[in-house]
Design a protein around this motif. Sequence first.
Motif, PDB file in Angstrom:
ATOM      1  N   GLN A   1       0.574  -1.239  -0.281  1.00  0.00           N
ATOM      2  CA  GLN A   1       0.068   0.056  -0.111  1.00  0.00           C
ATOM      3  C   GLN A   1       0.859   1.152  -0.018  1.00  0.00           C
ATOM      4  O   GLN A   1       0.605   2.157  -0.783  1.00  0.00           O
ATOM      5  CB  GLN A   1      -0.765  -0.005   1.135  1.00  0.00           C
ATOM      6  N   SER A   2       2.004   1.297   0.903  1.00  0.00           N
ATOM      7  CA  SER A   2       2.610   2.357   0.759  1.00  0.00           C
ATOM      8  C   SER A   2       3.534   2.586  -0.431  1.00  0.00           C
ATOM      9  O   SER A   2       3.984   3.659  -0.968  1.00  0.00           O
ATOM     10  CB  SER A   2       3.704   2.366   2.276  1.00  0.00           C
ATOM     11  N   GLN A   3       3.997   1.561  -0.851  1.00  0.00           N
ATOM     12  CA  GLN A   3       4.738   1.607  -2.212  1.00  0.00           C
ATOM     13  C   GLN A   3       3.788   2.227  -3.317  1.00  0.00           C
ATOM     14  O   GLN A   3       4.352   3.140  -4.123  1.00  0.00           O
ATOM     15  CB  GLN A   3       5.253   0.054  -2.584  1.00  0.00           C
ATOM     16  N   ARG A   4       2.609   1.840  -3.339  1.00  0.00           N
ATOM     17  CA  ARG A   4       1.697   2.321  -4.435  1.00  0.00           C
ATOM     18  C   ARG A   4       1.271   3.751  -4.385  1.00  0.00           C
ATOM     19  O   ARG A   4       1.342   4.599  -4.966  1.00  0.00           O
ATOM     20  CB  ARG A   4       0.278   1.267  -4.263  1.00  0.00           C
ATOM     21  N   LYS A   5       1.231   4.225  -2.929  1.00  0.00           N
ATOM     22  CA  LYS A   5       1.123   5.735  -2.760  1.00  0.00           C
ATOM     23  C   LYS A   5       2.221   6.445  -3.155  1.00  0.00           C
ATOM     24  O   LYS A   5       2.193   7.272  -3.754  1.00  0.00           O
ATOM     25  CB  LYS A   5       1.012   5.927  -1.085  1.00  0.00           C
ATOM     26  N   ILE A   6       3.467   5.835  -3.024  1.00  0.00           N
ATOM     27  CA  ILE A   6       4.694   6.650  -3.168  1.00  0.00           C
ATOM     28  C   ILE A   6       4.800   6.681  -4.716  1.00  0.00           C
ATOM     29  O   ILE A   6       5.236   7.802  -5.342  1.00  0.00           O
ATOM     30  CB  ILE A   6       6.040   6.113  -2.603  1.00  0.00           C
ATOM     31  N   GLU A   7       4.465   5.672  -5.602  1.00  0.00           N
ATOM     32  CA  GLU A   7       4.627   5.599  -6.828  1.00  0.00           C
ATOM     33  C   GLU A   7       3.620   6.445  -7.403  1.00  0.00           C
ATOM     34  O   GLU A   7       3.938   7.027  -8.639  1.00  0.00           O
ATOM     35  CB  GLU A   7       4.573   4.260  -7.491  1.00  0.00           C
ATOM     36  N   SER A   8       2.563   6.632  -6.986  1.00  0.00           N
ATOM     37  CA  SER A   8       1.372   7.251  -7.486  1.00  0.00           C
ATOM     38  C   SER A   8       1.735   8.906  -7.388  1.00  0.00           C
ATOM     39  O   SER A   8       1.456   9.582  -8.323  1.00  0.00           O
ATOM     40  CB  SER A   8       0.065   7.099  -6.854  1.00  0.00           C
ATOM     41  N   PHE A   9       2.458   9.215  -6.120  1.00  0.00           N
ATOM     42  CA  PHE A   9       2.819  10.548  -5.853  1.00  0.00           C
ATOM     43  C   PHE A   9       3.770  10.832  -6.846  1.00  0.00           C
ATOM     44  O   PHE A   9       3.891  12.229  -7.393  1.00  0.00           O
ATOM     45  CB  PHE A   9       3.055  10.682  -4.593  1.00  0.00           C
ATOM     46  N   VAL A  10       4.919  10.031  -6.919  1.00  0.00           N
ATOM     47  CA  VAL A  10       5.901  10.471  -7.972  1.00  0.00           C
ATOM     48  C   VAL A  10       5.456  10.616  -9.509  1.00  0.00           C
ATOM     49  O   VAL A  10       5.710  11.639  -9.899  1.00  0.00           O
ATOM     50  CB  VAL A  10       7.013   9.152  -7.757  1.00  0.00           C
ATOM     51  N   TYR A  11       4.380   9.872  -9.841  1.00  0.00           N
ATOM     52  CA  TYR A  11       3.939   9.866 -11.095  1.00  0.00           C
ATOM     53  C   TYR A  11       3.146  11.292 -11.181  1.00  0.00           C
ATOM     54  O   TYR A  11       3.335  11.985 -12.323  1.00  0.00           O
ATOM     55  CB  TYR A  11       3.056   8.614 -11.433  1.00  0.00           C
ATOM     56  N   GLN A  12       2.389  11.580 -10.398  1.00  0.00           N
ATOM     57  CA  GLN A  12       1.727  12.913 -10.404  1.00  0.00           C
ATOM     58  C   GLN A  12       2.795  13.971 -10.469  1.00  0.00           C
ATOM     59  O   GLN A  12       2.535  14.732 -11.264  1.00  0.00           O
ATOM     60  CB  GLN A  12       0.657  12.729  -9.291  1.00  0.00           C
ATOM     61  N   LEU A  13       3.581  14.152  -9.664  1.00  0.00           N
ATOM     62  CA  LEU A  13       4.759  15.068  -9.836  1.00  0.00           C
ATOM     63  C   LEU A  13       5.326  15.061 -11.318  1.00  0.00           C
ATOM     64  O   LEU A  13       5.967  16.088 -11.567  1.00  0.00           O
ATOM     65  CB  LEU A  13       5.843  14.787  -8.655  1.00  0.00           C
ATOM     66  N   GLN A  14       5.564  13.950 -11.725  1.00  0.00           N
ATOM     67  CA  GLN A  14       6.447  13.675 -12.861  1.00  0.00           C
ATOM     68  C   GLN A  14       5.315  14.515 -13.874  1.00  0.00           C
ATOM     69  O   GLN A  14       6.004  15.038 -14.952  1.00  0.00           O
ATOM     70  CB  GLN A  14       6.587  12.124 -13.271  1.00  0.00           C
ATOM     71  N   ARG A  15       4.204  14.236 -13.998  1.00  0.00           N
ATOM     72  CA  ARG A  15       3.217  14.690 -15.079  1.00  0.00           C
ATOM     73  C   ARG A  15       2.998  16.229 -14.937  1.00  0.00           C
ATOM     74  O   ARG A  15       3.188  16.817 -15.863  1.00  0.00           O
ATOM     75  CB  ARG A  15       1.983  14.127 -14.777  1.00  0.00           C
ATOM     76  N   GLU A  16       3.236  16.703 -13.534  1.00  0.00           N
ATOM     77  CA  GLU A  16       3.202  17.980 -13.512  1.00  0.00           C
ATOM     78  C   GLU A  16       4.352  18.702 -14.055  1.00  0.00           C
ATOM     79  O   GLU A  16       4.328  19.735 -14.533  1.00  0.00           O
ATOM     80  CB  GLU A  16       2.879  18.443 -11.803  1.00  0.00           C
ATOM     81  N   ALA A  17       5.594  18.070 -13.601  1.00  0.00           N
ATOM     82  CA  ALA A  17       6.839  18.618 -14.191  1.00  0.00           C
ATOM     83  C   ALA A  17       6.800  18.836 -15.731  1.00  0.00           C
ATOM     84  O   ALA A  17       7.577  19.602 -16.381  1.00  0.00           O
ATOM     85  CB  ALA A  17       7.878  17.773 -13.679  1.00  0.00           C
ATOM     86  N   ARG A  18       6.426  17.693 -16.415  1.00  0.00           N
ATOM     87  CA  ARG A  18       6.375  17.652 -17.920  1.00  0.00           C
ATOM     88  C   ARG A  18       5.412  18.864 -18.216  1.00  0.00           C
ATOM     89  O   ARG A  18       5.828  19.472 -19.329  1.00  0.00           O
ATOM     90  CB  ARG A  18       5.909  16.238 -18.360  1.00  0.00           C
ATOM     91  N   ARG A  19       4.283  18.919 -17.774  1.00  0.00           N
ATOM     92  CA  ARG A  19       3.364  19.941 -18.147  1.00  0.00           C
ATOM     93  C   ARG A  19       4.015  21.507 -17.885  1.00  0.00           C
ATOM     94  O   ARG A  19       3.771  22.359 -18.754  1.00  0.00           O
ATOM     95  CB  ARG A  19       2.041  19.893 -17.233  1.00  0.00           C
ATOM     96  N   PHE A  20       5.001  21.455 -16.835  1.00  0.00           N
ATOM     97  CA  PHE A  20       5.423  22.946 -16.501  1.00  0.00           C
ATOM     98  C   PHE A  20       6.584  23.155 -17.731  1.00  0.00           C
ATOM     99  O   PHE A  20       6.696  24.101 -18.171  1.00  0.00           O
ATOM    100  CB  PHE A  20       5.966  22.808 -15.149  1.00  0.00           C
ATOM    101  N   ASP A  21       7.249  22.033 -18.315  1.00  0.00           N
ATOM    102  CA  ASP A  21       8.117  22.479 -19.059  1.00  0.00           C
ATOM    103  C   ASP A  21       7.564  22.595 -20.477  1.00  0.00           C
ATOM    104  O   ASP A  21       8.187  23.554 -20.760  1.00  0.00           O
ATOM    105  CB  ASP A  21       8.860  21.043 -19.270  1.00  0.00           C
ATOM    106  N   LYS A  22       6.416  22.215 -20.773  1.00  0.00           N
ATOM    107  CA  LYS A  22       5.644  22.409 -21.815  1.00  0.00           C
ATOM    108  C   LYS A  22       5.194  23.941 -22.099  1.00  0.00           C
ATOM    109  O   LYS A  22       5.207  24.546 -23.085  1.00  0.00           O
ATOM    110  CB  LYS A  22       4.349  21.670 -22.274  1.00  0.00           C
ATOM    111  N   ASP A  23       4.857  24.517 -20.718  1.00  0.00           N
ATOM    112  CA  ASP A  23       4.565  25.644 -20.830  1.00  0.00           C
ATOM    113  C   ASP A  23       5.454  26.793 -20.843  1.00  0.00           C
ATOM    114  O   ASP A  23       5.388  28.106 -21.158  1.00  0.00           O
ATOM    115  CB  ASP A  23       3.686  25.935 -19.203  1.00  0.00           C
ATOM    116  N   ASP A  24       6.686  26.334 -20.751  1.00  0.00           N
ATOM    117  CA  ASP A  24       7.861  27.140 -20.819  1.00  0.00           C
ATOM    118  C   ASP A  24       8.173  27.608 -22.108  1.00  0.00           C
ATOM    119  O   ASP A  24       8.786  28.779 -22.635  1.00  0.00           O
ATOM    120  CB  ASP A  24       9.263  26.583 -20.216  1.00  0.00           C
TER     121      ASP A  24
END
Length: 247
Positions: free
Chosen positions: A223-246
Amino acid sequence: MFNESDAPQPPKVLTTPLEIAANLRQLLDSQDPLIITFHERSQRFQSYVVHADKDKDILALDEMIPRDGEKFIENGEPFRVEGFHDGVRIAWECNTALTITEIDGHRCYRGPLPSEMTYHQRRSAFRAALKLSQLVEVIFDGTHLKGSGALRGKLLDISATGCKLRFEGNIEERLQLGQVYERFKAGNPLGLADVMVELRHLHFEERINTTFAGVRFHNLTGQSQRKIESFVYQLQREARRFDKDDY
């Protein structure tokens, strides 16, 4: 001990003095902390490389923390040294007796360079940084935490295998490198409770009165592993979106 995601490359065994000295110089120049463990003993000690000379075949390690590990050096007991530099694990065995001496007035332990060294590039997991406005509150606690009360800090970045933390003030005396702490918590949106972490890095930055710590997740539940991986994936998506906005 390591799963496949932690080991994109198999460990290399370095045997030439040139390679060994080069890696010791990296540990020296970066002041990367070392974890020392004596065979047959559970306690861990911290040290640093303070001198490395390939031509004279000399390696010197800084005075151990805590200092009582020095008696094992005096007894000539063999030990293992482990350090990390930019995600690379650098480790070696010391089976020769060391001389307790001083360099520039500072106590140290001197002996020959190791005859071989393990070099292991381990970091393959994506490491996601949090924006300053989104730093997650963390509570760091456990039976091995020195002093009274849990430590409260901020989560700076995270991967599937570990994270970097920030604490106000100098808390180095309360923590021990290599120690496992069993009550690590992280607030929402990550939402972790009582996760075990191993302290892998600790550094107090006097200029900003802040301590930085690097921890590795230890024996995670599914359960903890899934929470962490989901959170990292969410941050990764936000980082990609932020890069595109630049653009």
